[in-house]
Design a protein around this motif. Structure first.
Motif, PDB file in Angstrom:
ATOM      1  N   ARG A 229       0.749  -1.218   0.080  1.00 23.22           N
ATOM      2  CA  ARG A 229      -0.107  -0.057  -0.067  1.00 23.22           C
ATOM      3  C   ARG A 229       0.786   1.453  -0.086  1.00 23.22           C
ATOM      4  NH1 ARG A 229      -3.603  -0.439   5.029  1.00 23.22           N
ATOM      5  NH2 ARG A 229      -4.507   1.485   4.253  1.00 23.22           N
ATOM      6  N   GLU A 230       0.448   2.472  -0.527  1.00 24.90           N
ATOM      7  CA  GLU A 230       1.039   3.595  -0.694  1.00 24.90           C
ATOM      8  C   GLU A 230       0.359   4.621   0.232  1.00 24.90           C
ATOM      9  OE1 GLU A 230       2.068   5.131  -4.352  1.00 24.90           O
ATOM     10  OE2 GLU A 230       3.042   3.070  -4.930  1.00 24.90           O
ATOM     11  N   PHE A 231       1.418   5.402   1.157  1.00 23.74           N
ATOM     12  CA  PHE A 231       0.716   6.623   1.913  1.00 23.74           C
ATOM     13  C   PHE A 231       1.534   7.759   1.558  1.00 23.74           C
ATOM     14  CE2 PHE A 231       0.082   2.640   4.087  1.00 23.74           C
ATOM     15  CZ  PHE A 231      -1.035   2.603   4.755  1.00 23.74           C
ATOM     16  N   SER A 232       1.071   8.954   1.780  1.00 27.61           N
ATOM     17  CA  SER A 232       1.528  10.247   1.486  1.00 27.61           C
ATOM     18  C   SER A 232       2.245  10.647   2.916  1.00 27.61           C
ATOM     19  CB  SER A 232       0.618  11.308   1.247  1.00 27.61           C
ATOM     20  OG  SER A 232      -0.019  10.988  -0.018  1.00 27.61           O
ATOM     21  N   THR A 233       3.541  11.122   2.591  1.00 29.16           N
ATOM     22  CA  THR A 233       4.224  11.771   3.838  1.00 29.16           C
ATOM     23  C   THR A 233       4.842  12.981   3.790  1.00 29.16           C
ATOM     24  OG1 THR A 233       6.229  10.749   3.413  1.00 29.16           O
ATOM     25  CG2 THR A 233       4.779   9.376   4.544  1.00 29.16           C
ATOM     26  N   GLN A 234       5.425  13.603   4.684  1.00 31.51           N
ATOM     27  CA  GLN A 234       6.194  14.958   4.253  1.00 31.51           C
ATOM     28  C   GLN A 234       7.383  14.755   3.422  1.00 31.51           C
ATOM     29  OE1 GLN A 234       6.787  16.964   8.049  1.00 31.51           O
ATOM     30  NE2 GLN A 234       4.612  16.984   8.362  1.00 31.51           N
ATOM     31  N   ALA A 235       7.876  13.392   3.284  1.00 30.53           N
ATOM     32  CA  ALA A 235       8.917  13.071   2.546  1.00 30.53           C
ATOM     33  C   ALA A 235       8.465  12.522   1.020  1.00 30.53           C
ATOM     34  CB  ALA A 235       9.931  12.062   3.143  1.00 30.53           C
ATOM     35  N   GLY A 236       7.445  12.482   0.667  1.00 31.27           N
ATOM     36  CA  GLY A 236       6.868  11.979  -0.315  1.00 31.27           C
ATOM     37  C   GLY A 236       6.046  10.754  -0.226  1.00 31.27           C
ATOM     38  N   ALA A 237       5.625   9.964  -1.044  1.00 27.06           N
ATOM     39  CA  ALA A 237       4.936   8.937  -1.113  1.00 27.06           C
ATOM     40  C   ALA A 237       5.449   7.581  -0.487  1.00 27.06           C
ATOM     41  CB  ALA A 237       4.149   8.439  -2.271  1.00 27.06           C
ATOM     42  N   VAL A 238       5.247   6.927   0.257  1.00 30.63           N
ATOM     43  CA  VAL A 238       5.972   5.667   0.706  1.00 30.63           C
ATOM     44  C   VAL A 238       5.009   4.465   0.598  1.00 30.63           C
ATOM     45  CG1 VAL A 238       7.349   6.827   2.612  1.00 30.63           C
ATOM     46  CG2 VAL A 238       5.315   5.658   3.209  1.00 30.63           C
ATOM     47  N   ARG A 239       6.051   3.213   0.499  1.00 33.54           N
ATOM     48  CA  ARG A 239       5.349   2.008   0.215  1.00 33.54           C
ATOM     49  C   ARG A 239       5.510   1.209   1.440  1.00 33.54           C
ATOM     50  NH1 ARG A 239       4.870  -1.029  -4.660  1.00 33.54           N
ATOM     51  NH2 ARG A 239       5.180  -3.344  -4.532  1.00 33.54           N
ATOM     52  N   VAL A 240       4.398   0.480   1.910  1.00 37.26           N
ATOM     53  CA  VAL A 240       4.336  -0.495   2.952  1.00 37.26           C
ATOM     54  C   VAL A 240       4.043  -1.967   2.503  1.00 37.26           C
ATOM     55  CG1 VAL A 240       3.541  -1.049   5.134  1.00 37.26           C
ATOM     56  CG2 VAL A 240       3.785   1.299   4.653  1.00 37.26           C
ATOM     57  N   GLU A 241       4.945  -2.819   2.765  1.00 36.15           N
ATOM     58  CA  GLU A 241       4.713  -4.180   2.069  1.00 36.15           C
ATOM     59  C   GLU A 241       4.722  -5.026   3.377  1.00 36.15           C
ATOM     60  OE1 GLU A 241       7.777  -5.068  -1.016  1.00 36.15           O
ATOM     61  OE2 GLU A 241       8.432  -3.066  -0.569  1.00 36.15           O
ATOM     62  N   THR A 242       4.005  -5.986   3.267  1.00 41.03           N
ATOM     63  CA  THR A 242       3.964  -7.080   4.343  1.00 41.03           C
ATOM     64  C   THR A 242       4.634  -8.290   4.050  1.00 41.03           C
ATOM     65  OG1 THR A 242       1.496  -6.584   5.032  1.00 41.03           O
ATOM     66  CG2 THR A 242       2.423  -8.732   5.607  1.00 41.03           C
ATOM     67  N   LEU A 243       5.944  -8.153   4.849  1.00 38.56           N
ATOM     68  CA  LEU A 243       6.866  -9.463   4.462  1.00 38.56           C
ATOM     69  C   LEU A 243       6.358 -10.807   5.151  1.00 38.56           C
ATOM     70  CD1 LEU A 243      10.206  -7.498   5.139  1.00 38.56           C
ATOM     71  CD2 LEU A 243       9.035  -7.825   3.244  1.00 38.56           C
ATOM     72  N   ALA A 244       5.641 -10.646   6.321  1.00 42.63           N
ATOM     73  CA  ALA A 244       5.217 -11.983   6.849  1.00 42.63           C
ATOM     74  C   ALA A 244       4.063 -11.635   7.710  1.00 42.63           C
ATOM     75  CB  ALA A 244       6.166 -12.805   7.526  1.00 42.63           C
TER      76      ALA A 244
ATOM     77  N   ASP B   9       2.141  -5.820  17.017  1.00 44.44           N
ATOM     78  CA  ASP B   9       1.964  -6.677  18.221  1.00 44.44           C
ATOM     79  C   ASP B   9       0.358  -6.869  18.105  1.00 44.44           C
ATOM     80  OD1 ASP B   9       1.701  -7.862  20.776  1.00 44.44           O
ATOM     81  OD2 ASP B   9       2.681  -6.353  21.736  1.00 44.44           O
ATOM     82  N   GLU B  10      -0.036  -7.921  17.443  1.00 42.85           N
ATOM     83  CA  GLU B  10      -1.388  -8.407  17.375  1.00 42.85           C
ATOM     84  C   GLU B  10      -1.374 -10.098  17.248  1.00 42.85           C
ATOM     85  OE1 GLU B  10      -3.965  -6.392  17.343  1.00 42.85           O
ATOM     86  OE2 GLU B  10      -2.916  -4.461  16.756  1.00 42.85           O
ATOM     87  N   ALA B  11      -2.307 -10.594  17.623  1.00 41.15           N
ATOM     88  CA  ALA B  11      -2.736 -11.922  17.454  1.00 41.15           C
ATOM     89  C   ALA B  11      -2.264 -12.609  16.196  1.00 41.15           C
ATOM     90  CB  ALA B  11      -4.023 -12.429  18.040  1.00 41.15           C
ATOM     91  N   ASN B  12      -2.671 -11.825  15.323  1.00 40.38           N
ATOM     92  CA  ASN B  12      -2.250 -12.104  13.818  1.00 40.38           C
ATOM     93  C   ASN B  12      -1.148 -11.279  13.446  1.00 40.38           C
ATOM     94  OD1 ASN B  12      -1.729 -12.993  11.062  1.00 40.38           O
ATOM     95  ND2 ASN B  12      -3.673 -12.327  10.473  1.00 40.38           N
ATOM     96  N   GLY B  13       0.023 -11.089  13.837  1.00 36.37           N
ATOM     97  CA  GLY B  13       1.196  -9.911  13.825  1.00 36.37           C
ATOM     98  C   GLY B  13       1.694  -9.993  12.494  1.00 36.37           C
ATOM     99  N   ALA B  14       2.490  -9.066  12.218  1.00 33.18           N
ATOM    100  CA  ALA B  14       3.072  -9.050  10.875  1.00 33.18           C
ATOM    101  C   ALA B  14       4.409  -8.286  11.032  1.00 33.18           C
ATOM    102  CB  ALA B  14       2.160  -8.402   9.906  1.00 33.18           C
ATOM    103  N   VAL B  15       5.354  -8.570   9.814  1.00 34.68           N
ATOM    104  CA  VAL B  15       6.449  -8.040   9.820  1.00 34.68           C
ATOM    105  C   VAL B  15       6.325  -7.157   8.536  1.00 34.68           C
ATOM    106  CG1 VAL B  15       8.899  -7.994   9.201  1.00 34.68           C
ATOM    107  CG2 VAL B  15       8.024  -9.867  10.564  1.00 34.68           C
ATOM    108  N   LEU B  16       6.417  -5.663   8.615  1.00 33.03           N
ATOM    109  CA  LEU B  16       6.150  -4.675   7.482  1.00 33.03           C
ATOM    110  C   LEU B  16       7.506  -4.219   7.269  1.00 33.03           C
ATOM    111  CD1 LEU B  16       3.123  -2.864   9.281  1.00 33.03           C
ATOM    112  CD2 LEU B  16       3.086  -4.883   7.532  1.00 33.03           C
TER     113      LEU B  16
END
Length: 396
Positions: free
Chosen positions: A43-58, A381-388
């Motif tokens: 997914r992509e998000f806007s930040t003050q440094a421009g757009a960033v991409r967040v991927e779920t690695l696991a 930190d969730e019951a179905n937690g992820a690495v991002l």
């Protein structure tokens, strides 16, 4: 007295580095290039440094607490119920054998993992966890070696055990930061008994400093044992769950939970007292005042505080190449409002502002580190937690 920079906002408007192992950027990019599955989740998000991409690695991790990068680019992750696992090529290993048994009670369990600076050759890592012992539960720190096949831990040795265990299940700390000489800094919370943070002979509510073998560094203020416990570096901390060095200047920084308000960033110095519970910018959960106010002679002011609390879980200093706009900024993982706080710093290291990222999008963010290529890695930190993984969004 200089007042700390603070973040105080209306609650109704709220929702609007560990030390890493050496690794080549090329190896990191090869191992973590997005697979088709990961790309679908990006997914992509806007930040003050421009757009960033967040991927779920696991995903599918049970309350992951910490992540570190191994020399070949694989990741090692702790799960609070007591599992240590490796993430390589998008696949999670089974639980590694012979991990010391953690007392997964309340906020406790298997907590932080840190890799020795010479991990590539000695395979040594460090773990913090809550353990059961005389009187109840307490924080311990363990040194071990990861087997060559990554199936088990070897040469497991407890090198630190806090000196007073109690029945409470909160405020165990406890991130690890490794100094350039290989010594270990880590924090332990007040264990829910606030007065303990003002006792220099009690490990609770302290930042501690030990050698890799558990010995006492010469730089510790109480090394002679006359003023307090020899392992203690500083006192007056409520529940420090983040700790990191700035790779540029070696400055030690911590982030800790306040009560209702009063989460703090501090620069712990040897022998100093950071005030809890005598001074604080927070209030009791009942709304009652705590202690004697916000300042007192002989007690240090935070560099920054939040009111209301964001419940910080970790801190990293950004010194990567991917986001030059963030150079020197602090990244703070937050649980309560499920966000990543970026704190801007000027050339003197003074905090001048805050940007909030990913508010409520991924759940409780427990850890954040800077990867070798300058991306950020986070765990939820969730019951179905992820690495991002947070990286620059591709340009069109």
């Amino acid at each position: 007295m200089r007042r700390p920079w603070r973040r105080k906002i209306n609650p109704s408007n709220i929702r609007s580095a560990h030390a890493g192992a050496a690794i080549s950027v090329a190896a990191w990019l090869l191992l973590h290039a997005a697979s088709p599955a990961a790309a679908q989740e990006a997914r992509e998000f806007s930040t003050q440094a421009g757009a960033v991409r967040v991927e779920t690695l696991a995903s599918g991790l049970e309350h992951p607490w910490a992540v570190e990068v191994m020399p070949d680019g694989a990741l090692i992750v702790t799960e609070r119920p007591g599992r240590l696992r490796v993430l390589r090529d998008g696949k999670l290993s089974r639980a590694i054998d012979d991990v010391p048994k953690a007392a997964a009670t309340g906020q406790g369990g298997l907590l932080d993992v840190a890799l020795d600076p010479q991990f590539a050759t000695n395979r040594i890592l460090y773990l913090t966890l809550s353990a059961r012992g005389d009187g109840g539960y307490g924080t311990v720190l363990v040194r071990a070696a990861l087997s060559e096949d990554e199936q088990s831990l070897e040469e497991v040795k407890e090198i630190f055990r806090m000196n007073r265990f109690t029945r409470t299940g909160v405020h165990f700390g406890s991130r690890i930061a490794i100094d350039k000489d290989g010594s270990l800094f880590f924090g332990i919370g007040d264990r829910g008994e606030s007065e303990r943070a003002q006792d220099p002979r009690d490990h609770a509510g302290s930042i501690l400093h030990i050698n890799p073998d558990g010995g006492i560094p010469a730089s510790n203020p109480n090394r002679g044992g006359t003023g307090g416990r020899a392992e203690i570096w500083s006192i007056g901390h409520r529940n420090p769950q983040g700790i990191a060095f700035d790779p540029k200047d070696g400055k030690l920084l911590t982030v800790e939970h306040g009560s209702r308000g009063g989460d703090e960033i501090n620069n712990p110095l040897p022998g100093k007292n950071y005030g809890w519970p005598v001074i604080t910018y927070g209030k009791d959960y009942s709304g009652a005042e705590i202690g004697e106010g916000t300042a007192k002679e002989g007690m240090e002011q935070p560099l920054y505080y939040w009111d209301p609390s964001i419940a910080p879980g970790a801190i990293a200093v950004y010194r990567g190449s991917m986001f030059p706009e963030w150079d020197g900024d602090l990244m703070v993982a937050a649980l309560k409002y499920q966000l990543l706080a970026r704190l801007e710093r000027d050339e003197n290291g003074t905090i001048t502002g805050e940007e909030r990222l990913f508010d409520g999008e991924y759940g409780r963010i427990r850890d954040v580190i800077v990867a070798p290529d300058g991306a950020l890695l986070m765990v939820t930190d969730e019951a179905n937690g992820a690495v991002l993984r947070v990286s620059k969004a591709p340009t069109q």
